[in-house]
Design an enzyme around this catalytic site. Structure first.
Site, PDB file in Angstrom:
ATOM      1  N   HIS A   7       5.703-107.996  43.088  1.00  0.00           N
ATOM      2  CA  HIS A   7       5.301-106.797  42.327  1.00  0.00           C
ATOM      3  C   HIS A   7       3.736-106.769  43.102  1.00  0.00           C
ATOM      4  O   HIS A   7       2.889-107.476  43.138  1.00  0.00           O
ATOM      5  CB  HIS A   7       5.233-107.174  41.014  1.00  0.00           C
ATOM      6  CG  HIS A   7       5.102-106.092  40.178  1.00  0.00           C
ATOM      7  ND1 HIS A   7       6.211-105.487  39.526  1.00  0.00           N
ATOM      8  CD2 HIS A   7       3.886-105.152  40.037  1.00  0.00           C
ATOM      9  CE1 HIS A   7       6.020-104.335  39.090  1.00  0.00           C
ATOM     10  NE2 HIS A   7       4.897-104.256  39.206  1.00  0.00           N
ATOM     11  N   ARG A  21      16.351 -94.568  35.429  1.00  0.00           N
ATOM     12  CA  ARG A  21      15.612 -93.450  35.965  1.00  0.00           C
ATOM     13  C   ARG A  21      15.617 -93.481  37.525  1.00  0.00           C
ATOM     14  O   ARG A  21      15.160 -92.582  38.062  1.00  0.00           O
ATOM     15  CB  ARG A  21      14.058 -93.905  35.540  1.00  0.00           C
ATOM     16  CG  ARG A  21      13.563 -95.010  35.966  1.00  0.00           C
ATOM     17  CD  ARG A  21      12.266 -95.119  35.493  1.00  0.00           C
ATOM     18  NE  ARG A  21      12.044 -95.796  34.216  1.00  0.00           N
ATOM     19  CZ  ARG A  21      11.080 -96.224  33.646  1.00  0.00           C
ATOM     20  NH1 ARG A  21       9.898 -96.507  34.479  1.00  0.00           N
ATOM     21  NH2 ARG A  21      11.049 -96.614  32.410  1.00  0.00           N
ATOM     22  N   ASN A  32      13.372-103.872  47.880  1.00  0.00           N
ATOM     23  CA  ASN A  32      13.638-103.271  46.630  1.00  0.00           C
ATOM     24  C   ASN A  32      13.940-101.867  47.116  1.00  0.00           C
ATOM     25  O   ASN A  32      12.712-101.079  47.647  1.00  0.00           O
ATOM     26  CB  ASN A  32      12.508-103.507  45.523  1.00  0.00           C
ATOM     27  CG  ASN A  32      12.861-102.895  44.383  1.00  0.00           C
ATOM     28  OD1 ASN A  32      13.381-101.606  44.342  1.00  0.00           O
ATOM     29  ND2 ASN A  32      12.762-103.413  43.213  1.00  0.00           N
ATOM     30  N   HIS A  61      16.939-102.516  40.782  1.00  0.00           N
ATOM     31  CA  HIS A  61      16.835-102.633  39.303  1.00  0.00           C
ATOM     32  C   HIS A  61      17.370-101.396  38.483  1.00  0.00           C
ATOM     33  O   HIS A  61      16.978-100.413  38.659  1.00  0.00           O
ATOM     34  CB  HIS A  61      14.836-102.706  38.906  1.00  0.00           C
ATOM     35  CG  HIS A  61      14.748-102.807  37.451  1.00  0.00           C
ATOM     36  ND1 HIS A  61      13.439-103.163  36.982  1.00  0.00           N
ATOM     37  CD2 HIS A  61      15.503-103.237  36.460  1.00  0.00           C
ATOM     38  CE1 HIS A  61      13.454-103.318  35.873  1.00  0.00           C
ATOM     39  NE2 HIS A  61      14.743-103.510  35.345  1.00  0.00           N
ATOM     40  N   HIS A 101      12.929 -96.999  44.616  1.00  0.00           N
ATOM     41  CA  HIS A 101      11.807 -95.999  44.817  1.00  0.00           C
ATOM     42  C   HIS A 101      12.704 -94.852  45.984  1.00  0.00           C
ATOM     43  O   HIS A 101      12.267 -93.763  45.691  1.00  0.00           O
ATOM     44  CB  HIS A 101      10.731 -96.091  44.896  1.00  0.00           C
ATOM     45  CG  HIS A 101      10.142 -96.997  43.748  1.00  0.00           C
ATOM     46  ND1 HIS A 101      10.234 -96.288  42.546  1.00  0.00           N
ATOM     47  CD2 HIS A 101       9.543 -98.055  43.686  1.00  0.00           C
ATOM     48  CE1 HIS A 101       9.616 -97.060  41.599  1.00  0.00           C
ATOM     49  NE2 HIS A 101       9.361 -97.883  42.327  1.00  0.00           N
ATOM     50  N   GLU A 107      17.896-106.837  39.497  1.00  0.00           N
ATOM     51  CA  GLU A 107      17.006-107.034  38.391  1.00  0.00           C
ATOM     52  C   GLU A 107      17.412-106.275  37.054  1.00  0.00           C
ATOM     53  O   GLU A 107      17.673-105.340  37.283  1.00  0.00           O
ATOM     54  CB  GLU A 107      15.519-106.276  38.733  1.00  0.00           C
ATOM     55  CG  GLU A 107      14.907-106.970  40.112  1.00  0.00           C
ATOM     56  CD  GLU A 107      13.515-106.461  40.129  1.00  0.00           C
ATOM     57  OE1 GLU A 107      13.166-105.330  39.572  1.00  0.00           O
ATOM     58  OE2 GLU A 107      13.006-106.757  41.305  1.00  0.00           O
ATOM     59  N   GLU A 121      10.192-116.203  39.792  1.00  0.00           N
ATOM     60  CA  GLU A 121       9.622-115.132  40.415  1.00  0.00           C
ATOM     61  C   GLU A 121       8.305-115.001  39.823  1.00  0.00           C
ATOM     62  O   GLU A 121       8.235-114.317  38.841  1.00  0.00           O
ATOM     63  CB  GLU A 121      10.505-113.974  40.890  1.00  0.00           C
ATOM     64  CG  GLU A 121       9.754-113.079  41.584  1.00  0.00           C
ATOM     65  CD  GLU A 121      10.413-111.692  41.989  1.00  0.00           C
ATOM     66  OE1 GLU A 121      11.839-111.708  42.070  1.00  0.00           O
ATOM     67  OE2 GLU A 121       9.813-110.414  42.137  1.00  0.00           O
ATOM     68  N   ARG A 136      17.928 -99.803  35.231  1.00  0.00           N
ATOM     69  CA  ARG A 136      17.074-100.002  34.041  1.00  0.00           C
ATOM     70  C   ARG A 136      17.983 -99.095  33.116  1.00  0.00           C
ATOM     71  O   ARG A 136      18.915 -98.358  33.434  1.00  0.00           O
ATOM     72  CB  ARG A 136      15.965 -99.225  34.089  1.00  0.00           C
ATOM     73  CG  ARG A 136      14.683 -99.819  34.894  1.00  0.00           C
ATOM     74  CD  ARG A 136      13.559 -98.845  34.895  1.00  0.00           C
ATOM     75  NE  ARG A 136      12.429 -99.615  35.269  1.00  0.00           N
ATOM     76  CZ  ARG A 136      11.451-100.134  34.515  1.00  0.00           C
ATOM     77  NH1 ARG A 136      11.585-100.136  33.119  1.00  0.00           N
ATOM     78  NH2 ARG A 136      10.382-100.977  34.698  1.00  0.00           N
ATOM     79  N   THR A 183       7.751-102.697  35.763  1.00  0.00           N
ATOM     80  CA  THR A 183       7.720-103.650  34.974  1.00  0.00           C
ATOM     81  C   THR A 183       6.346-104.091  34.846  1.00  0.00           C
ATOM     82  O   THR A 183       5.388-104.494  35.673  1.00  0.00           O
ATOM     83  CB  THR A 183       8.588-104.829  35.616  1.00  0.00           C
ATOM     84  OG1 THR A 183       9.821-104.229  36.055  1.00  0.00           O
ATOM     85  CG2 THR A 183       8.539-106.093  34.851  1.00  0.00           C
TER      86      THR A 183
END
Ligand code: PXP
Length: 253
Positions: free
Chosen positions: A199, A56, A14, A50, A17, A77, A159, A52, A108
């Site tokens: 996660h 962000r 992922n 992801h 970040h 996601e 998941e 959103r 999340t």
């Protein structure tokens, strides 16, 4: 429980970040697409993004560029909303993972609640995704009763939210949290669905998770990006340091 899985577990990286860091300056660097290319070279099986509601970190342009330039499958996601459905259907990632989304949360926080309203919206959504060649996964807490409601929805994967296990890791509740993951995996497999986990996973807590029955995929973001920053720090400082050495550059013309 710790051990090597019998079949290879797919790794989803992922890159959200990396985008978070980019957004801190609001410019172009670091580019999640570049991170995705490096992840591919290092052996990632898919890239996770992801997008959103509040954008962000990753945005639609990241998704478009990933689809255009990365040879790895993309796992998008997203929340189950008309806006995100439109995005998924226009960019056609290989997979969509539905997650609950709250504006105020940092990340999340919990798995999906498959109540009547959600299930009513889920089934037609999955049908439209299938038509477009997109597989659908559900991000769910390790709660076998809630997971059982995924039956007949058309999704092919669940998941398991490993956040509670990651938080319990190293403490008195670790064993129970791990048992919850095992029960969840068994229930998902009994439904005929693929088992993924994600996660809060790190190089420290991952070994036990790899012992989950029928695990086929893990998705990891924050800890990989965090370690990449630290492991790359020496090299990044070193390249500037070398530039400052006497004689590193000739006189200006
Ligand atoms: N899987 C899902 C469904 C997620 O929502 C996230 C966080 O975006 C992850 C995996 C990755 O979690 P982490 O960043 O803690 O590794």
């Amino acid at each position: 429980m710790a051990g090597t899985p019998v079949t290879p577990v797919r790794l989803g990286v992922n890159v959200d970040h990396v985008a978070t860091l980019r957004q801190a300056r609001g410019e172009f660097d670091p580019d999640p697409l570049f991170a995705a290319q490096l992840a591919r070279l290092a052996g990632a099986d898919q890239i996770v993004l992801h997008v959103r509601e509040d954008r962000r970190h990753a945005n639609e342009s990241d998704l478009r560029r990933l689809r255009d330039a990365s040879s790895l499958p993309v796992n998008l996601e997203m929340a189950l909303s008309p806006e995100m459905e439109l995005m998924a259907l226009s960019h056609r990632p290989e997979r969509v993972t539905l997650v609950p989304e709250k504006r105020q949360e940092r990340t999340t926080e919990g798995g999906l609640v498959l109540d009547k309203d959600f299930l009513g919206r889920l089934r037609p959504f999955v049908a439209r995704c299938r038509e477009a060649g997109i597989r659908v996964s559900l991000f769910m807490d390790p709660d076998p009763e809630m997971i059982a409601r995924a039956e007949g929805t058309g999704v092919d994967q669940v998941e398991i939210h490993t956040g509670p296990y990651a938080r319990a890791f190293g403490g008195p509740d670790e064993g129970k949290a791990l048992n919850d993951l095992v029960s969840a995996s068994e229930r998902i497999h009994a439904l005929g669905l693929l088992v993924a986990a994600g996660h809060g996973l790190t190089v420290f807590n991952l070994p036990s998770v790899l012992g989950l029955p029928r695990l086929s995929e893990v998705n990891i973001g924050h800890s990989i990006v965090a370690r990449a920053v630290l492991l790359g720090m020496r090299e990044a400082v070193g390249e500037v340091r070398r530039m400052l050495s006497p004689g590193a550059w000739g006189p200006l013309p």
